[in-house]
Design a protein around this motif. Structure first.
Motif, PDB file in Angstrom:
ATOM      1  N   LEU A  19       0.828  -1.204   0.000  1.00  0.00           N
ATOM      2  CA  LEU A  19       0.000   0.000   0.000  1.00  0.00           C
ATOM      3  C   LEU A  19       0.863   1.255   0.000  1.00  0.00           C
ATOM      4  O   LEU A  19       0.607   2.203  -0.756  1.00  0.00           O
ATOM      5  CB  LEU A  19      -0.919  -0.018   1.220  1.00  0.00           C
ATOM      6  N   SER A  20       1.884   1.258   0.799  1.00  0.00           N
ATOM      7  CA  SER A  20       2.788   2.394   0.866  1.00  0.00           C
ATOM      8  C   SER A  20       3.535   2.585  -0.449  1.00  0.00           C
ATOM      9  O   SER A  20       3.713   3.710  -0.917  1.00  0.00           O
ATOM     10  CB  SER A  20       3.775   2.204   2.017  1.00  0.00           C
ATOM     11  N   ALA A  21       3.958   1.500  -1.064  1.00  0.00           N
ATOM     12  CA  ALA A  21       4.666   1.591  -2.345  1.00  0.00           C
ATOM     13  C   ALA A  21       3.749   2.126  -3.444  1.00  0.00           C
ATOM     14  O   ALA A  21       4.170   2.948  -4.274  1.00  0.00           O
ATOM     15  CB  ALA A  21       5.221   0.227  -2.733  1.00  0.00           C
ATOM     16  N   LEU A  22       2.490   1.679  -3.467  1.00  0.00           N
ATOM     17  CA  LEU A  22       1.543   2.203  -4.450  1.00  0.00           C
ATOM     18  C   LEU A  22       1.319   3.700  -4.252  1.00  0.00           C
ATOM     19  O   LEU A  22       1.233   4.454  -5.224  1.00  0.00           O
ATOM     20  CB  LEU A  22       0.219   1.453  -4.357  1.00  0.00           C
ATOM     21  N   GLY A  23       1.231   4.117  -3.014  1.00  0.00           N
ATOM     22  CA  GLY A  23       1.074   5.541  -2.738  1.00  0.00           C
ATOM     23  C   GLY A  23       2.267   6.354  -3.189  1.00  0.00           C
ATOM     24  O   GLY A  23       2.117   7.427  -3.783  1.00  0.00           O
ATOM     25  N   LEU A  24       3.455   5.839  -2.935  1.00  0.00           N
ATOM     26  CA  LEU A  24       4.655   6.554  -3.375  1.00  0.00           C
ATOM     27  C   LEU A  24       4.756   6.604  -4.889  1.00  0.00           C
ATOM     28  O   LEU A  24       5.188   7.611  -5.458  1.00  0.00           O
ATOM     29  CB  LEU A  24       5.898   5.906  -2.769  1.00  0.00           C
ATOM     30  N   MET A  25       4.336   5.534  -5.565  1.00  0.00           N
ATOM     31  CA  MET A  25       4.329   5.557  -7.030  1.00  0.00           C
ATOM     32  C   MET A  25       3.359   6.606  -7.548  1.00  0.00           C
ATOM     33  O   MET A  25       3.660   7.324  -8.506  1.00  0.00           O
ATOM     34  CB  MET A  25       3.970   4.179  -7.583  1.00  0.00           C
ATOM     35  N   ALA A  26       2.200   6.707  -6.911  1.00  0.00           N
ATOM     36  CA  ALA A  26       1.228   7.708  -7.338  1.00  0.00           C
ATOM     37  C   ALA A  26       1.771   9.125  -7.127  1.00  0.00           C
ATOM     38  O   ALA A  26       1.571   9.996  -7.984  1.00  0.00           O
ATOM     39  CB  ALA A  26      -0.084   7.524  -6.573  1.00  0.00           C
ATOM     40  N   VAL A  27       2.462   9.362  -6.032  1.00  0.00           N
ATOM     41  CA  VAL A  27       3.051  10.680  -5.772  1.00  0.00           C
ATOM     42  C   VAL A  27       4.102  10.998  -6.827  1.00  0.00           C
ATOM     43  O   VAL A  27       4.130  12.119  -7.379  1.00  0.00           O
ATOM     44  CB  VAL A  27       3.655  10.727  -4.352  1.00  0.00           C
ATOM     45  N   VAL A  28       4.962  10.053  -7.148  1.00  0.00           N
ATOM     46  CA  VAL A  28       6.016  10.296  -8.126  1.00  0.00           C
ATOM     47  C   VAL A  28       5.407  10.555  -9.508  1.00  0.00           C
ATOM     48  O   VAL A  28       5.832  11.479 -10.221  1.00  0.00           O
ATOM     49  CB  VAL A  28       7.007   9.100  -8.167  1.00  0.00           C
ATOM     50  N   ILE A  29       4.403   9.780  -9.887  1.00  0.00           N
ATOM     51  CA  ILE A  29       3.755   9.991 -11.182  1.00  0.00           C
ATOM     52  C   ILE A  29       3.091  11.368 -11.221  1.00  0.00           C
ATOM     53  O   ILE A  29       3.175  12.087 -12.230  1.00  0.00           O
ATOM     54  CB  ILE A  29       2.742   8.853 -11.475  1.00  0.00           C
ATOM     55  N   ALA A  30       2.440  11.769 -10.137  1.00  0.00           N
ATOM     56  CA  ALA A  30       1.792  13.071 -10.097  1.00  0.00           C
ATOM     57  C   ALA A  30       2.829  14.184 -10.208  1.00  0.00           C
ATOM     58  O   ALA A  30       2.592  15.204 -10.884  1.00  0.00           O
ATOM     59  CB  ALA A  30       0.993  13.222  -8.821  1.00  0.00           C
ATOM     60  N   LEU A  31       3.979  14.007  -9.579  1.00  0.00           N
ATOM     61  CA  LEU A  31       5.021  15.038  -9.659  1.00  0.00           C
ATOM     62  C   LEU A  31       5.635  15.099 -11.047  1.00  0.00           C
ATOM     63  O   LEU A  31       5.974  16.191 -11.541  1.00  0.00           O
ATOM     64  CB  LEU A  31       6.091  14.787  -8.601  1.00  0.00           C
ATOM     65  N   ILE A  32       5.806  13.973 -11.694  1.00  0.00           N
ATOM     66  CA  ILE A  32       6.363  13.954 -13.040  1.00  0.00           C
ATOM     67  C   ILE A  32       5.398  14.584 -14.041  1.00  0.00           C
ATOM     68  O   ILE A  32       5.787  15.382 -14.896  1.00  0.00           O
ATOM     69  CB  ILE A  32       6.736  12.515 -13.440  1.00  0.00           C
ATOM     70  N   LEU A  33       4.125  14.230 -13.939  1.00  0.00           N
ATOM     71  CA  LEU A  33       3.135  14.735 -14.896  1.00  0.00           C
ATOM     72  C   LEU A  33       2.701  16.174 -14.596  1.00  0.00           C
ATOM     73  O   LEU A  33       2.224  16.853 -15.503  1.00  0.00           O
ATOM     74  CB  LEU A  33       1.904  13.827 -14.895  1.00  0.00           C
ATOM     75  N   GLY A  34       2.843  16.592 -13.347  1.00  0.00           N
ATOM     76  CA  GLY A  34       2.362  17.912 -12.969  1.00  0.00           C
ATOM     77  C   GLY A  34       3.428  18.929 -13.141  1.00  0.00           C
ATOM     78  O   GLY A  34       3.383  20.065 -13.278  1.00  0.00           O
TER      79      GLY A  34
END
Length: 71
Positions: free
Chosen positions: A56-71
């Motif tokens: 769960l924590s890894a999925l959350g961190l992946m979502a944060v990284v993707i949001a930072l890359i795309l944003g």
């Protein structure tokens, strides 16, 4: 992208909270003085919860990284 970032942060914090709960459960099981077979069963449940919390924590961190890359 704000929703992805916020969701990722929430998932990561939930995973970290579950990891802390795993530590608390393991310490409580160790201090309880259970026989070896019951201790092993209790710690196996903690390991299963620990793996789920880590995922769960890894999925959350992946979502944060993707949001930072795309944003």
């Amino acid at each position: 992208m704000d929703y992805l970032l916020t969701g990722g942060i929430v998932l990561t914090l939930a995973g970290v909270a579950l990891l802390l709960a795993c530590v608390w459960l393991a310490v409580r099981a160790k201090r309880s003085g259970l026989p070896d077979d019951r201790m092993k069963a209790a710690l196996q449940r903690v390991v299963a919860l620990n793996l789920g919390a880590l995922a769960l924590s890894a999925l959350g961190l992946m979502a944060v990284v993707i949001a930072l890359i795309l944003g």
